[in-house]
Design a protein around this motif. Structure first.
Motif, PDB file in Angstrom:
ATOM      1  N   ASP A  80      -4.665  11.884  -2.017  1.00  0.00           N
ATOM      2  CA  ASP A  80      -4.144  11.169  -0.858  1.00  0.00           C
ATOM      3  C   ASP A  80      -4.889  11.662   0.372  1.00  0.00           C
ATOM      4  OD1 ASP A  80      -2.761   9.748   0.991  1.00  0.00           O
ATOM      5  OD2 ASP A  80      -0.774  10.527   0.475  1.00  0.00           O
TER       6      ASP A  80
ATOM      7  N   LEU B 178      -3.762  13.060  -8.309  1.00  0.00           N
ATOM      8  CA  LEU B 178      -3.489  12.252  -7.131  1.00  0.00           C
ATOM      9  C   LEU B 178      -4.339  12.755  -5.979  1.00  0.00           C
ATOM     10  CD1 LEU B 178       0.395  11.989  -7.230  1.00  0.00           C
ATOM     11  CD2 LEU B 178      -1.251  10.294  -7.982  1.00  0.00           C
TER      12      LEU B 178
ATOM     13  N   ILE C 120      -5.509   7.319  -7.691  1.00  0.00           N
ATOM     14  CA  ILE C 120      -4.939   7.892  -8.910  1.00  0.00           C
ATOM     15  C   ILE C 120      -6.034   7.912  -9.963  1.00  0.00           C
ATOM     16  CG2 ILE C 120      -3.217   7.630 -10.715  1.00  0.00           C
ATOM     17  CD1 ILE C 120      -1.412   6.304  -8.726  1.00  0.00           C
TER      18      ILE C 120
ATOM     19  N   GLY D 241       2.031   4.384 -11.264  1.00  0.00           N
ATOM     20  CA  GLY D 241       0.868   4.379 -10.385  1.00  0.00           C
ATOM     21  C   GLY D 241       0.843   3.164  -9.475  1.00  0.00           C
TER      22      GLY D 241
END
Length: 354
Positions: free
Chosen positions: A66, A64, A309, A217
């Motif tokens: 972000d 992941l 993702i 996801g």
């Protein structure tokens, strides 16, 4: 006093040794029964190793990323954690740490995954139907009319399910979450998550693992970027609305100018509609310019807040399998058979003494 105590201890130790010899002689006299029980146990273990289906495990790992990581504060917390200092942090995110791993095992995500479509032998079926077929539930349901007609179609609407369908999905979820599904994160500092799905059917383990990753996801991305998407949608509607108003004002100016063509310069009152429309054009132009700027900023914000993702490893056939081997069956079966018959013989002799 001390001599008497030592003497009593020596006598009790001798008695213990005599008792052990007595038990040893007794069990040795029953060696035929013990050996026979061991052979029977080994045979049962061997049969079990033949009948026991192998367990296939599909593993998928993803990372992941972000970008909304807290800026300078996040960097400071990361630097502090590298020195072994735990300063807390945001901690309130629903997709951080163990919360994200629990999301994979939630009933909502597992059931949505079971209802997702897969291609099986040229037909689109749900993973729930594939699970039912693998476990042979249809044969048992033929005896019960209310279960015989139950089907789980791909992308079926969960809200219209009957009580029986809810119960069946609940059993599937319980079986998968308790023994068939494992989600782990090696380290809190590492954003790589591993999903392990175990099943007696190799293809089901692979398909379910991939479908669960897609489902979670999608939910993760939609939830993380929901506010930014709503803001962008509102701005886009406002831009379309103001653009329509501007086009109408421009058309109004043209109509007003046509109506005042070759007008006597002394009649200024007749020019008022044209001036008003021009003011509307200028105001709507300024508003539209600002809204377009805000809309473009909202698109940049949406891209920034949409997490990435990245799948690292996908399950590839053939999957790793765990099988109860013949040697293991012989050894464990023989040991358990001998152990239980020895325990039975000891218990039987103790009952006689009582």
């Amino acid at each position: 006093m001390d001599n008497k105590t030592i003497q009593n201890d020596e006598i009790s130790l001798k008695e213990l040794i005599l008792k052990l010899k007595e038990w040893y002689s007794y069990l040795l006299s029953q060696w035929k029964i013990i050996v026979l029980a061991g052979i029977i146990g080994a045979a049962i273990g061997l049969i079990y190793s033949y009948t026991k289906k192998p367990i296939y495990t599909a593993t998928l790992s993803f990372a992941l990323e972000d970008e909304k990581g807290g800026g300078g504060l996040g960097g400071a917390l990361g630097l502090a954690s590298s020195f072994g200092l735990d300063l807390g942090g945001s901690g309130g995110g629903i997709f951080t740490g163990s919360n994200l791993t629990e999301l994979f095992k939630s009933r909502s995500m597992v059931e949505k995954t079971l209802l997702s479509p897969v291609n099986l032998e040229g037909k689109a079926v749900s993973l729930a139907e594939m699970y039912i077929k693998n476990n042979g539930w249809r044969k048992a349901w033929n005896k019960y009319p209310k279960f015989k007609s139950i089907k789980f179609l791909p992308n079926d609407n969960r809200r219209f399910f009957t009580r029986a369908q809810d119960s069946i999905l609940g059993v599937m979820y319980s079986n998968l979450s308790n023994s068939g599904l494992s989600v782990s994160q090696k380290d809190k500092k590492i954003s790589i998550i591993n999903i392990d799905v175990s099943s007696t059917n190799e293809l089901f383990a692979k398909l379910f693992c991939e479908a669960l990753a897609r489902q979670v996801g999608r939910f993760y991305v939609e939830t993380k970027s929901k506010k930014a998407r709503l803001n962008m949608a509102i701005l886009e509607r406002q831009v379309d609305s103001i653009r329509g108003e501007l086009n109408g004002a421009i058309a109004g100016v043209a109509v007003a100018n046509d109506n005042t063509f070759n007008l006597n310069p002394a009649l200024n009152v007749r020019r008022v509609p044209s001036v008003r429309k021009q003011v509307d054009v200028q105001a709507n132009t300024a508003i539209l310019t600002e809204l377009v700027k805000q809309s473009e900023l909202a698109k940049v914000t949406l891209r920034r807040e949409t997490p990435l993702i990245q799948v690292i490893d996908k399950p590839i056939l053939p999957l790793s399998k765990e099988k109860f081997g013949k040697g293991k069956g012989l050894i464990f079966g023989g040991f358990l058979g001998g152990f239980f018959i020895v325990a039975f013989l000891i218990f039987k002799k103790l009952i006689k003494f009582i």
